[in-house]
Write a protein that holds these residues in place. Structure first.
Motif, PDB file in Angstrom:
ATOM      1  N   LEU A  84       7.721  -1.478   8.055  1.00 56.39           N
ATOM      2  CA  LEU A  84       6.571  -1.582   8.952  1.00 56.39           C
ATOM      3  C   LEU A  84       6.796  -2.749   9.908  1.00 56.39           C
ATOM      4  N   LYS A  85       6.878  -2.456  11.184  1.00 53.52           N
ATOM      5  CA  LYS A  85       7.174  -3.485  12.191  1.00 53.52           C
ATOM      6  C   LYS A  85       5.937  -3.763  13.031  1.00 53.52           C
ATOM      7  N   ALA A  86       5.556  -5.033  13.069  1.00 54.47           N
ATOM      8  CA  ALA A  86       4.371  -5.455  13.810  1.00 54.47           C
ATOM      9  C   ALA A  86       4.625  -5.455  15.310  1.00 54.47           C
ATOM     10  N   LYS A  87       3.585  -5.114  16.062  1.00 59.07           N
ATOM     11  CA  LYS A  87       3.625  -5.299  17.514  1.00 59.07           C
ATOM     12  C   LYS A  87       3.639  -6.791  17.794  1.00 59.07           C
ATOM     13  N   GLU A  88       4.109  -7.131  18.974  1.00 58.66           N
ATOM     14  CA  GLU A  88       4.097  -8.522  19.418  1.00 58.66           C
ATOM     15  C   GLU A  88       2.671  -9.072  19.299  1.00 58.66           C
ATOM     16  N   GLY A  89       2.532 -10.208  18.644  1.00 58.56           N
ATOM     17  CA  GLY A  89       1.229 -10.838  18.488  1.00 58.56           C
ATOM     18  C   GLY A  89       0.355 -10.258  17.384  1.00 58.56           C
ATOM     19  N   LYS A  90       0.868  -9.281  16.642  1.00 59.16           N
ATOM     20  CA  LYS A  90       0.067  -8.618  15.599  1.00 59.16           C
ATOM     21  C   LYS A  90       0.605  -8.858  14.190  1.00 59.16           C
ATOM     22  N   ARG A  91       1.550  -9.786  14.036  1.00 63.13           N
ATOM     23  CA  ARG A  91       2.161 -10.031  12.730  1.00 63.13           C
ATOM     24  C   ARG A  91       1.123 -10.371  11.661  1.00 63.13           C
ATOM     25  N   VAL A  92       0.266 -11.335  11.944  1.00 64.20           N
ATOM     26  CA  VAL A  92      -0.717 -11.781  10.946  1.00 64.20           C
ATOM     27  C   VAL A  92      -1.691 -10.655  10.628  1.00 64.20           C
ATOM     28  N   ALA A  93      -2.134  -9.946  11.639  1.00 62.19           N
ATOM     29  CA  ALA A  93      -3.086  -8.848  11.419  1.00 62.19           C
ATOM     30  C   ALA A  93      -2.455  -7.737  10.573  1.00 62.19           C
ATOM     31  N   LEU A  94      -1.188  -7.399  10.841  1.00 66.16           N
ATOM     32  CA  LEU A  94      -0.510  -6.376  10.037  1.00 66.16           C
ATOM     33  C   LEU A  94      -0.331  -6.871   8.609  1.00 66.16           C
ATOM     34  N   GLN A  95       0.078  -8.114   8.455  1.00 68.11           N
ATOM     35  CA  GLN A  95       0.251  -8.667   7.105  1.00 68.11           C
ATOM     36  C   GLN A  95      -1.060  -8.590   6.326  1.00 68.11           C
ATOM     37  N   GLN A  96      -2.155  -8.978   6.945  1.00 65.11           N
ATOM     38  CA  GLN A  96      -3.452  -8.944   6.265  1.00 65.11           C
ATOM     39  C   GLN A  96      -3.845  -7.512   5.894  1.00 65.11           C
ATOM     40  N   ALA A  97      -3.618  -6.577   6.800  1.00 66.72           N
ATOM     41  CA  ALA A  97      -3.939  -5.171   6.521  1.00 66.72           C
ATOM     42  C   ALA A  97      -3.106  -4.648   5.354  1.00 66.72           C
ATOM     43  N   LEU A  98      -1.845  -5.039   5.298  1.00 63.73           N
ATOM     44  CA  LEU A  98      -0.983  -4.606   4.198  1.00 63.73           C
ATOM     45  C   LEU A  98      -1.392  -5.254   2.886  1.00 63.73           C
ATOM     46  N   LEU A  99      -1.735  -6.535   2.930  1.00 63.68           N
ATOM     47  CA  LEU A  99      -2.179  -7.214   1.712  1.00 63.68           C
ATOM     48  C   LEU A  99      -3.448  -6.576   1.149  1.00 63.68           C
ATOM     49  N   GLN A 100      -4.296  -6.060   2.014  1.00 62.18           N
ATOM     50  CA  GLN A 100      -5.531  -5.412   1.550  1.00 62.18           C
ATOM     51  C   GLN A 100      -5.254  -4.105   0.814  1.00 62.18           C
ATOM     52  N   LEU A 101      -4.068  -3.544   0.976  1.00 59.92           N
ATOM     53  CA  LEU A 101      -3.692  -2.317   0.260  1.00 59.92           C
ATOM     54  C   LEU A 101      -3.247  -2.583  -1.176  1.00 59.92           C
ATOM     55  N   ILE A 102      -2.806  -3.808  -1.448  1.00 66.43           N
ATOM     56  CA  ILE A 102      -2.131  -4.101  -2.722  1.00 66.43           C
ATOM     57  C   ILE A 102      -3.006  -3.799  -3.941  1.00 66.43           C
ATOM     58  N   ASN A 103      -4.133  -4.467  -4.093  1.00 66.19           N
ATOM     59  CA  ASN A 103      -4.932  -4.298  -5.316  1.00 66.19           C
ATOM     60  C   ASN A 103      -5.455  -2.883  -5.517  1.00 66.19           C
ATOM     61  N   PRO A 104      -6.033  -2.246  -4.488  1.00 66.00           N
ATOM     62  CA  PRO A 104      -6.507  -0.876  -4.739  1.00 66.00           C
ATOM     63  C   PRO A 104      -5.361   0.088  -5.061  1.00 66.00           C
ATOM     64  N   THR A 105      -4.213  -0.104  -4.429  1.00 71.33           N
ATOM     65  CA  THR A 105      -3.087   0.792  -4.711  1.00 71.33           C
ATOM     66  C   THR A 105      -2.569   0.571  -6.120  1.00 71.33           C
ATOM     67  N   ARG A 106      -2.459  -0.680  -6.533  1.00 67.28           N
ATOM     68  CA  ARG A 106      -1.979  -0.953  -7.893  1.00 67.28           C
ATOM     69  C   ARG A 106      -2.924  -0.405  -8.951  1.00 67.28           C
ATOM     70  N   SER A 107      -4.183  -0.174  -8.592  1.00 68.96           N
ATOM     71  CA  SER A 107      -5.162   0.382  -9.529  1.00 68.96           C
ATOM     72  C   SER A 107      -5.139   1.906  -9.573  1.00 68.96           C
ATOM     73  N   GLU A 108      -4.402   2.525  -8.684  1.00 67.68           N
ATOM     74  CA  GLU A 108      -4.341   3.988  -8.660  1.00 67.68           C
ATOM     75  C   GLU A 108      -3.604   4.513  -9.889  1.00 67.68           C
ATOM     76  N   PRO A 109      -4.067   5.648 -10.432  1.00 69.86           N
ATOM     77  CA  PRO A 109      -3.299   6.266 -11.513  1.00 69.86           C
ATOM     78  C   PRO A 109      -1.915   6.658 -10.978  1.00 69.86           C
ATOM     79  N   GLY A 110      -0.890   6.347 -11.716  1.00 71.07           N
ATOM     80  CA  GLY A 110       0.458   6.736 -11.319  1.00 71.07           C
ATOM     81  C   GLY A 110       1.213   5.701 -10.509  1.00 71.07           C
ATOM     82  N   CYS A 111       0.556   4.615 -10.098  1.00 68.92           N
ATOM     83  CA  CYS A 111       1.267   3.557  -9.372  1.00 68.92           C
ATOM     84  C   CYS A 111       1.994   2.682 -10.384  1.00 68.92           C
TER      85      CYS A 111
END
Length: 101
Positions: free
Chosen positions: A12-39
């Motif tokens: 996943l490659k961030a647009k110029e100036g969007k690195r922090v926003a992309l990182q935050q969006a990806l970090l928000q996926l971590i806990n709910p995804t790890r809670s999914e059955p089968g992860c």
């Protein structure tokens, strides 16, 4: 039906100036995804030599569990932000383990 584990790395490659926003969006996926059955694991990395390029290393029990993941509300929420945050579409590299642990 194939019950083999589904292991991949998403690039996943961030647009110029969007690195922090992309990182935050990806970090928000971590806990709910790890809670999914089968992860089995879901780990975010950033390329030290190419800031703003992220790698989500992920493993699911099988392809069905991965297919479920991409239909979840948290993933769909992220997908709705991709055009704004990412310089190019996600590149999903499917992996096959060839060595022991």
């Amino acid at each position: 039906m194939n019950n083999e584990q589904f292991i991949s790395t998403a690039v996943l490659k961030a647009k110029e100036g969007k690195r922090v926003a992309l990182q935050q969006a990806l970090l928000q996926l971590i806990n709910p995804t790890r809670s999914e059955p089968g992860c089995l694991y879901y780990i975010l990395f950033e390329d030290k030599n190419n800031t703003g390029t992220f790698y989500m290393h992920e493993a699911f029990q099988d392809k069905a569990a991965f297919d479920h993941h991409i239909q979840t509300p948290h993933f769909k929420n992220f997908a709705g932000q991709m055009d704004d945050l990412m310089a190019e579409p996600i590149r999903l590299i499917e992996l096959a383990q060839v060595s022991g642990k």
